[in-house]
Design a protein around this motif. Structure first.
Motif, PDB file in Angstrom:
ATOM      1  N   UNK A   6     130.104  64.272   9.180  1.00 12.55           N
ATOM      2  CA  UNK A   6     130.921  64.581   8.210  1.00 12.55           C
ATOM      3  C   UNK A   6     130.389  64.597   6.743  1.00 12.55           C
ATOM      4  N   UNK A   7     128.780  64.269   6.813  1.00 15.99           N
ATOM      5  CA  UNK A   7     128.028  64.544   5.550  1.00 15.99           C
ATOM      6  C   UNK A   7     127.457  65.971   5.431  1.00 15.99           C
ATOM      7  N   UNK A   8     127.708  66.658   6.574  1.00 13.58           N
ATOM      8  CA  UNK A   8     127.021  68.307   6.731  1.00 13.58           C
ATOM      9  C   UNK A   8     127.637  69.112   5.506  1.00 13.58           C
ATOM     10  N   UNK A   9     128.842  68.914   5.406  1.00 12.70           N
ATOM     11  CA  UNK A   9     129.279  69.807   4.294  1.00 12.70           C
ATOM     12  C   UNK A   9     129.241  69.600   3.004  1.00 12.70           C
ATOM     13  N   UNK A  10     128.899  68.178   2.595  1.00 12.49           N
ATOM     14  CA  UNK A  10     128.362  67.577   1.371  1.00 12.49           C
ATOM     15  C   UNK A  10     126.974  68.184   1.096  1.00 12.49           C
ATOM     16  N   UNK A  11     126.116  68.042   1.885  1.00 14.77           N
ATOM     17  CA  UNK A  11     124.838  68.561   2.001  1.00 14.77           C
ATOM     18  C   UNK A  11     124.704  70.019   1.745  1.00 14.77           C
ATOM     19  N   UNK A  12     125.751  70.792   2.477  1.00 17.54           N
ATOM     20  CA  UNK A  12     125.629  72.276   2.206  1.00 17.54           C
ATOM     21  C   UNK A  12     126.083  72.482   0.908  1.00 17.54           C
ATOM     22  N   UNK A  13     127.127  71.830   0.139  1.00 15.50           N
ATOM     23  CA  UNK A  13     127.772  72.206  -1.015  1.00 15.50           C
ATOM     24  C   UNK A  13     126.733  72.069  -2.201  1.00 15.50           C
ATOM     25  N   UNK A  14     125.702  71.009  -1.971  1.00 14.63           N
ATOM     26  CA  UNK A  14     124.395  70.615  -2.810  1.00 14.63           C
ATOM     27  C   UNK A  14     123.748  71.638  -3.013  1.00 14.63           C
ATOM     28  N   UNK A  15     123.282  72.483  -1.623  1.00 10.54           N
ATOM     29  CA  UNK A  15     122.514  73.573  -1.655  1.00 10.54           C
ATOM     30  C   UNK A  15     123.201  74.829  -2.402  1.00 10.54           C
ATOM     31  N   UNK A  16     124.493  74.936  -2.039  1.00  9.71           N
ATOM     32  CA  UNK A  16     125.152  76.265  -2.705  1.00  9.71           C
ATOM     33  C   UNK A  16     125.048  76.064  -4.071  1.00  9.71           C
ATOM     34  N   UNK A  17     125.403  74.741  -4.705  1.00  7.37           N
ATOM     35  CA  UNK A  17     125.177  74.501  -6.216  1.00  7.37           C
ATOM     36  C   UNK A  17     123.860  74.752  -6.716  1.00  7.37           C
ATOM     37  N   UNK A  18     122.975  74.417  -6.041  1.00  9.87           N
ATOM     38  CA  UNK A  18     121.553  74.511  -6.321  1.00  9.87           C
ATOM     39  C   UNK A  18     121.070  76.152  -6.659  1.00  9.87           C
ATOM     40  N   UNK A  19     121.388  76.733  -5.283  1.00 11.90           N
ATOM     41  CA  UNK A  19     121.150  78.271  -5.355  1.00 11.90           C
ATOM     42  C   UNK A  19     122.089  78.883  -6.550  1.00 11.90           C
ATOM     43  N   UNK A  20     123.405  78.498  -6.702  1.00  7.48           N
ATOM     44  CA  UNK A  20     124.078  79.128  -7.649  1.00  7.48           C
ATOM     45  C   UNK A  20     123.550  78.969  -8.919  1.00  7.48           C
TER      46      UNK A  20
END
Length: 113
Positions: free
Chosen positions: A93-107
């Motif tokens: 369940x933490x996978x999506x939270x980690x992905x969202x942090x990556x996406x925010x950093x990339x954005x």
């Protein structure tokens, strides 16, 4: 039609953000889809960052050194977050939270670039 390096970088940014958005649509019930899509997105993302650091940034470093140093540090943060996601099972369940942090950093990074 002639493409310049800025057009290529912007196109790559859009592609990466789209891939990360596609990953946000996955669920814990689709771990194989997550693995395959993330592997492709991560490979493209890491290659993009390496190309920027090898080709694009050195050309600008003398002009905007502080901004380039910040961009490299942002790349380092994204690499670390990607490595952390690699270590997380896709059905966690933490996978999506980690992905969202990556996406925010990339954005954030692409907006500054």
């Amino acid at each position: 039609m002639t493409l310049n390096i800025l057009d290529l970088i912007k196109s790559d940014h859009r592609k990466t953000l789209t891939s990360l958005g596609d990953l946000e649509a996955t669920t814990t019930e689709t771990p194989s889809t997550r693995n395959a899509t993330w592997a492709s997105a991560e490979r493209d993302l890491l290659a993009h960052m390496q190309c920027e650091e090898d080709v694009f940034y050195p050309a600008l470093e003398r002009i905007i050194e502080d901004e380039i140093l910040e961009a490299v540090e942002e790349h380092n943060q994204i690499r670390a977050a990607a490595g952390n996601l690699d270590l997380t099972p896709p059905d966690d369940k933490r996978w999506m939270a980690k992905l969202k942090v990556i996406k925010e950093n990339v954005k954030h990074h692409t907006e500054e670039e």
